[in-house]
Design an enzyme around this catalytic site. Structure first.
Site, short mmCIF file in Angstrom:
data_model
loop_
_atom_site.label_atom_id
_atom_site.label_comp_id
_atom_site.label_asym_id
_atom_site.label_seq_id
_atom_site.Cartn_x
_atom_site.Cartn_y
_atom_site.Cartn_z
N GLU A 385 2.88 0.17 -3.15
CA GLU A 385 4.07 0.97 -3.39
C GLU A 385 3.83 2.05 -4.43
OE1 GLU A 385 6.20 0.74 -1.33
OE2 GLU A 385 6.05 -1.27 -0.52
N HIS A 478 2.88 2.71 10.23
CA HIS A 478 2.13 1.53 9.80
C HIS A 478 1.13 1.09 10.86
CE1 HIS A 478 5.77 1.58 7.35
NE2 HIS A 478 5.03 1.01 6.42
#
Length: 787
Positions: A385, A478
């Site tokens: 992140e 992703h």
């Protein structure tokens, strides 16, 4: 993460994907000056294939630059460099020959030990922000400056007056966001007028930031870009980078805290930019965590402080990794700490089974899992992140094409690097993601970097990609991130079977050839330099290959094993060309040729060794020869058949590479003439394919048969004309009908009786796709005429 549930030159005849790599061009050394401080304590194979003017890449320096190491700038030095760049921005814009209505705004700066300064700029046009117009100026000490562009398209607009009112754009954006699943959608602020350039051509637009809640309960910050002339939605992208997960403990760790005036302790880390860890149980904004004895958590999910320990540990470890590995001073390299919110809920009383990074608050939010008992606070999730934050502060990988997938992949790469840096015995370093979280309830990781497809079908209905294909452009980020993950594993560890820290890996390659790894530390160095120095907001996988090779050249030289390993790791995931015996060769242009039709086919090769390469060939089709110096094959085939040809490339060091192939020559003549050479149809451009008609005296017939084979996502939008030898234009196919047809294979009858048959004919294909589409270029595969 964006949901944690997370070149090359193409031969005629190749399927060419869209290319968004940051083109790099040299500018005159005397024309550009930016002051630098003294040193203190650079397959998807990406041919351009479109109508945009592509800038030539400079020759990569063959020797490593010892001064390519990034200098650890103090906040004052960094601030001074940015101030100098801002003062010099008008001169810089003139040196780059930008338009009079364009301005540059410095965003970031990096300095190498040898004094080279890399300044990253955002661009404005008539005062409007240009999305996808960013660039990086590389001021090399004592040498020409070079520039990495997100787009090399000319920047001009017929007007900056919007036909679509802001209120209409806002209403459309809210509707679009709601349709995409954003709940409680509302505009963060009034739409701002921008120039949208990420789609390949400048377009006046409105950007509306829509806030709300995602389907999984994460905050939503959706950026919707609306064409200011037509009202068409140009882009619709979620900007809250989020992650699915359950929990991961890091064992006993030391974290930073600050003693308060009342004698208690607050989870404020003074050694990492004042990073704060907040408890979101009371409200979503979070309340600073405090404690009386400065002993936090007990290693169980039942204690609400435990998740905070993991979050704080993840933040400080990621900070330390970037500092110790690259001299980076925090996520934005400005010494400023982010903050973390734990126990984040998707709505009152319902835990978030996710985690996310959000640029808007410069923060991470961690949920407690679907059952509220598994905090999503693992080290690799935290590092992933926060790397989104690093990417946002540097390359700013955007929302178009393959850039979002590359963004995800870079976060996975650095998350793995952080794990190995930490070497925590409670979280043994590996090349999987969220391996201890049991995210899917099956006891398995959510991503495998050695073979991404091993993760199986995801919640979005696809499996991660092991290799580059055209699907990467449109695939869920992703899933397409698997290409970059696989590349990085191969670069770090190499191909084949091996066991690392007790984990078994078996990484295959697209071409079946082995790759030698360079080690995780060096792989991370190459990727970090590529990200922070050479990538831009529109970089795709082809552009990432270019950026990493330039970075490897800077750090280790083009003659190094590292440089070749980087190239070969990309080739192993079907991006670019592989070095064999130090020689890399573009895919040979070996589609059939035809008798009587002139041939001009380019063979292109390079060597990692200094000096030029030379070309030779054996058993080419009769009538063809290859230029020893340029590799250009020319001539006119005079006999049909299959030829067992061999092209031989030799470099200055004496290395030789032989490439055998079968080359087919078709019969062309009499009443039937064919040109089987494939030509790229540039997006919004025109291509012409010639054909020689010999031995046909007199006029062409009134029922001339023209057969056309082409592919394009909108083949119906291609306008086709026949150009006669005297220049006369004979329409073959008009625009439409507007039905999605990815291929066209048709025979048309045209009246050519007004022109002579003998001479050079041309088939002209013009791409009539509406301008708001940004598509892969098509291909005129072959065409023929029957008299």
């Amino acid at each position: 993460m964006n949901s944690f549930s997370s070149g090359r030159v193409f031969p005629q005849g190749s399927r060419v994907p869209r290319r968004r790599l940051a083109a790099t061009v040299a500018v005159a050394a005397m024309a550009l000056t930016v002051s630098a401080l003294p040193a203190g304590p650079a397959s998807a194979s990406g041919g351009s294939g479109n109508s945009r003017k592509a800038a030539a890449l400079p020759q990569i320096m063959s020797m490593a630059r010892p001064g390519a190491a990034i200098v650890d700038l103090s906040p004052g030095q960094r601030r001074q460099l940015l101030e100098n760049a801002a003062k010099a921005a008008p001169e810089t814009a003139r040196a780059l020959r930008l338009g009079t209505r364009e301005k540059l705004i410095p965003k970031d700066v990096i300095q190498d030990a040898d004094g080279t300064v890399h300044t990253r700029y955002e661009r404005t046009y008539a005062g409007l922000p240009v999305i996808g117009g960013d660039l990086v100026v590389h001021q090399h000490k004592g040498a020409a400056r070079t520039v990495s562009y997100a787009s090399t398209a000319p920047l001009s607009l017929p007007t900056t007056t919007a036909k679509v009112p802001a209120a209409t754009a806002k209403k459309s954006a809210l509707s679009t966001a709601t349709a995409k699943g954003t709940r409680n959608a509302g505009a963060h602020s009034a739409p701002r007028q921008v120039v949208w350039m990420a789609g390949g051509r400048p377009t006046l637009a409105w950007e509306t930031v829509v806030t709300g809640v995602q389907q999984d309960g994460s905050p939503s910050e959706r950026h919707v870009v609306t064409d200011a002339a037509s009202g068409t939605t140009l882009e619709n992208a979620e900007h809250v980078e989020s992650a699915d997960g359950n929990s991961l403990y890091s064992g006993k760790v030391t974290i930073g805290s600050t003693r308060q005036d009342d004698g208690s302790y607050a989870l404020i880390d003074p050694d990492h930019g004042g990073h704060r860890t907040l408890d979101s149980t009371v409200n979503s904004n979070g309340v600073l965590l405090t404690d009386d004895d400065d002993v936090w958590g007990d290693g169980t999910a039942a204690n609400p402080q435990t998740a905070a320990v993991d979050a704080a540990y993840g933040a400080q470890t990621t900070w330390d990794f970037y500092r110790d590995s690259f001299g980076r001073n925090g996520i934005a390299d400005d010494g400023r700490g982010s903050y973390s919110r734990v126990h984040y809920e998707q709505q009152q009383g319902i835990p978030l089974a996710n985690a996310n990074w959000q640029d808007g608050c410069f923060c991470m939010s961690y949920g407690d899992g679907a059952d509220g008992q598994h905090p999503v606070t693992s080290l690799d999730i935290a590092a992933h992140e926060m790397t989104h934050g690093v990417t946002s502060a540097t390359a700013g990988l955007g929302d178009v094409g393959e850039a979002p997938a590359l963004n995800e992949a870079v976060s996975d790469m650095m998350a793995a690097a952080v794990e190995f840096y930490a070497d925590n015995p409670n979280d043994v370093p590996d090349y999987t993601m969220a391996e201890l979280d049991d995210l899917h309830g099956d006891g398995k990781p959510i991503r495998y970097m050695d073979l991404p497809s091993k993760a199986g079908i995801s919640s979005v209905g696809y499996a991660p990609l092991d290799y580059w294909t055209l699907q990467a452009k449109s695939d869920e980020p992703h899933m397409a991130a698997g290409i970059g993950d696989h590349f990085f594993y191969l670069l770090a560890e190499g191909s084949g079977q091996k066991t690392i820290n007790g984990v078994d890996y078996d990484s295959p390659t697209y071409d079946g050839l082995p790759v030698a790894g360079i080690g995780l530390a060096d792989a991370a160095k190459v990727m970090y330099r590529a990200l922070t120095v050479y990538m831009t907001s529109t970089t795709d996988y082809a552009g990432a290959r270019t950026a990493t090779l330039q970075a490897a050249a800077d750090l280790y030289g083009t003659q190094s094993d590292t440089y070749e390993s980087a190239a070969n790791a990309w080739a192993a995931v079907h991006v670019g060309n592989r070095y064999v015996d130090h020689i890399a060769v573009e895919p040979l242009p070996t589609e059939p040729v035809a008798t009587g039709q002139p041939v001009s086919r380019q063979v292109t090769a390079s060597s990692s060794r200094p000096g030029p390469v030379t070309y030779s060939a054996k058993q080419l089709p009769l009538g063809l020869t290859i230029n020893r110096t340029t590799g250009l094959i020319t001539g006119t085939p005079d006999k049909a058949g299959d030829y067992n040809s061999v092209v031989i490339i030799t470099d200055a060091a004496g290395d030789t590479r032989r490439i055998p192939f079968v080359w087919t020559v078709l019969a062309s003549g009499g009443h039937f003439f064919v040109n089987p050479t494939t030509y790229v149809i540039p997006q919004w451009g025109v291509v012409e394919s010639p054909m020689e008609v010999l031995g046909k005296p007199g006029k062409a017939p009134s029922d001339l048969k023209v057969t056309v084979d082409l592919d394009h996502e909108f083949s119906n939008a291609q306008v086709i004309d026949l150009i006669a030898p005297d220049g006369s234009v004979i329409p073959v196919k008009s625009w439409g009908p507007w039905v999605l047809t990815p291929e066209l294979h048709e025979t048309y009858t045209v009246d050519a009786s007004a022109v002579q048959a003998r001479g050079t004919w041309k088939l002209r294909v013009a791409d009539g796709t509406p301008g708001f589409y940004d598509l892969d270029p098509g291909h005129l595969q072959r065409w023929s005429m029957t008299f």
